[in-house]
Design an enzyme around this catalytic site. Structure first.
Site, short mmCIF file in Angstrom:
data_model
loop_
_atom_site.label_atom_id
_atom_site.label_comp_id
_atom_site.label_asym_id
_atom_site.label_seq_id
_atom_site.Cartn_x
_atom_site.Cartn_y
_atom_site.Cartn_z
N ASP A 280 -19.26 -10.20 -65.97
CA ASP A 280 -20.06 -10.58 -64.81
C ASP A 280 -21.02 -11.73 -65.08
OD1 ASP A 280 -18.86 -8.89 -63.02
OD2 ASP A 280 -20.26 -7.25 -63.31
N TYR A 363 -20.65 -4.52 -56.72
CA TYR A 363 -21.70 -3.88 -57.53
C TYR A 363 -22.99 -4.68 -57.50
CZ TYR A 363 -19.53 0.16 -59.80
OH TYR A 363 -18.97 1.39 -60.04
#
Length: 617
Positions: A280, A363
């Site tokens: 990420d 998320y």
């Protein structure tokens, strides 16, 4: 301006102007990543600020990528070199491009028609997902995968309606579909995933947090001072929030602390999920995806916000007005004792909170650094948002995924964070030890069988310092100063206290294991090098693996009385549950860095008693 201040809008604009003047920005050039080039430690100490910026330049027509470094102080281009192995992070515009290519594909349209979903394509969401690395001949360039999710309307949550078994493989440079996989005929889960329109309960009474005299901290530019603490707050497009020159009672503790990488590997063997292992930070950029925080929601109390500036896909500055939140909060009892006469002394704890939140697709990640009155530092990572799910037949069993709503199956996965801690315990010369508590065998040294003690193991090289946490031994790692002792004659020190969690579960022969080797240990340590910033390497996107920590530590460099950098891996292994749907309660993880002989006694003895009249018989 201080050498460690984050980039300003003016500097980003000036840097872009240099690239334009050098002819490096064409109609097809995009800018996936823009980072400050932090000056060396000697320059920082001398307050010499040659402000430099590194621009990653991607030619979207050819896929060719270069790294250019400019000095905005001298207004000149310093270097421009081809990028190495791996791909730059994804552009925001590539998210839309992937959806456009997918929806224009006759193969995708045919798959939707075959499934009886042709009338639902208008609001379909085609998620742009990093492909991992599998060495396929047609995936040698800039590739992305797309999974399809349906929406009832533009405001519907797409994650509730996955189209199982439909995978589109895309060449972003060629703007074409490489192939479409269309396997199975699992029904699309019908239940919606809306979560923002639930009638609120009325039983909770307000909690008001007030500081009528204002906060106890002061802010001067990027510098923060609070109750013996002094530090600088930074922010960049890749790591997001960073801390610099952290000191306690005018003594150094950390030169720099950040979250340079995290990996989210999935444990499902299904065609649409076996390849998922998102980086990420390196593939999507935590800072560029930073939230604009909101008073009373993301933070509560008397708040100071720091803005941050990142660059868009064309290199123009973009402001995140409230990227970082700074505030104080009560934290219960710090110390207390009731003496033999019944007299009680109690002092309440308080902590300074420095936080930011990033949203990567489904998320959301909050990073909360806490500074305590007793000299402790803590990092807490908060994972929330919406779990990633596929579809299955309601009531069926799945070895790698749990049914969390009718026909909606969320696979087991991990969120493995890697903190980079450039420690400086009373200076730059530190050594590392592992401390284990262990029982003593019954015998001459333990005649009654009750004895236990602790064992100190020096971790003198990079190979020795590749360690796992061990809660059965109360294991901690201690960083000791080579230059200062406390009043008892022992080296001043801090201890890294892990909150044990699983490391990478993927098998050694897997490609994610090769790419995310950093996540196979809880602890790594290296001697400081300015160019060793990212534990999976500079470009983990589509990288075959081996970069970063495994490559650096192969030299097995000496760690004794040196400028140490610790790399600590932690985070949840998530077996999703029905309570995680339709939005997931926060999953907490983190670690503590606490003084151990750094102070000569409790540094919080002088806290006032009965502040604001709350402490009464």
């Amino acid at each position: 301006m201080h050498p460690l201040d984050p980039l300003s809008a003016g500097e980003l604009a000036a840097g872009r102007a240099i690239l334009v003047a050098e002819g490096l920005l064409t109609a097809t050039t995009r800018v996936p990543q823009v980072l400050p080039v932090e000056p060396d430690k000697a320059s920082v100490a001398a307050l010499v600020a040659d402000r430099r910026i590194q621009y990653t330049l991607l030619d979207t027509a050819t896929g060719h990528a270069r790294d250019a470094v400019v000095s905005v102080t001298k207004r000149e281009l310093l270097s421009c070199e081809d990028c190495g192995e791996g791909q730059p992070a994804y552009l925001f515009e590539e998210y839309d491009l992937a959806a456009e290519i997918t929806k224009a594909s006759p193969e995708w349209q045919a798959a939707m028609t075959r499934r009886g979903l042709a009338d639902r394509v208008e609001h379909a969401f085609c998620a742009p997902l990093a492909p991992g690395y599998f060495g396929r001949p047609d995936e040698s360039g800039r590739v992305i995968r797309s999974l399809t999710f349906l929406r009832e309307d533009e405001n519907d949550s797409p994650w509730a309606h996955p189209v199982e078994g439909l995978i589109v493989h895309i060449d972003l440079t060629g703007r074409r579909v490489l192939r479409v996989e269309d396997e199975g005929d699992v029904p699309v889960p019908p239940e919606h995933g809306r979560y923002g329109n639930v009638p609120p309960r009325t039983t909770l009474k307000p909690i008001e947090i007030t500081q009528p005299d204002g906060p106890s901290f002061t802010v001067d530019g990027s510098e923060v001072t609070w109750e013996g603490w002094r530090l600088r707050v930074g922010f960049n497009a890749r790591e997001g929030l960073t801390l610099h020159q952290v000191s306690f009672q005018d003594r150094s503790v950390l030169y720099r602390a950040s979250m340079p990488e995290m990996v989210v590997p999935y444990g499902d063997t299904a065609p649409g999920r076996f390849w998922i292992s998102y980086f990420d930070a390196g593939e999507y950029l935590l800072g560029k995806n930073g939230n604009d925080l909101r008073l009373g929601c993301d933070c509560l109390g008397v708040i100071h916000y720091f803005p941050a500036f990142v660059a868009d896909d064309h290199g123009h500055p973009v402001e995140i007005p409230r990227a970082i939140c700074l505030h104080e909060e009560d934290y219960g009892i710090l110390w207390k004792h009731t003496d033999l006469d019944g007299n009680a002394e109690v002092r309440r704890s308080r902590r300074l909170v420095i936080s930011s939140i990033s949203t990567i697709g489904n998320y959301d990640y909050g990073f909360f650094w806490y500074l305590y009155l007793d000299g402790t530092v803590e990092l807490e990572a908060k994972a929330t948002g919406i779990v990633f799910a596929g579809a299955g037949h309601p009531g069926s069993a799945h070895r790698h995924a749990n049914e969390i709503a009718p026909g909606l199956f969320a696979p087991v996965h991990q969120h493995l964070f890697c903190a980079r801690l450039d420690v400086a315990i009373d200076g730059d010369r530190n050594s590392l030890y592992e401390i284990d508590v262990e029982g003593v065998p019954t015998g001459e040294q333990n005649p009654h069988g009750n004895a236990f003690t602790w064992r100190e193991t020096p971790l003198r090289t990079e190979q020795e310092a590749q360690r796992h946490a061990d809660p059965a031994k109360a294991r901690v790692w201690e960083i000791r100063s080579a230059d200062r002792t406390n009043r008892l004659g022992a080296p001043t020190a801090y201890q890294l206290v892990p909150k044990p969690s699983a490391t990478l579960m993927a098998q050694p022969e897997s490609t994610v294991h090769q790419r995310a080797t950093f996540a196979t240990r809880h602890l790594w340590a290296t001697p400081y090098r300015a160019d060793e910033r990212f534990p999976a390497g500079d470009r983990p996107n589509a990288h075959p693996g081996g970069a970063g920590l495994p490559a650096w530590t192969a030299a097995n460099r000496d760690l004794v009385d040196t400028d140490l950098v610790l790399w600590h891996v932690f985070g949840p292994t998530h077996i999703p549950r029905p309570e995680d749907w339709p939005v997931m309660p926060v999953d907490y993880s983190g670690f503590t860095l606490r003084p151990y002989g750094f102070c000569d006694r409790n540094p919080a003895l002088d806290l006032p008693s009965g502040t604001a009249g709350h402490c009464r018989p």
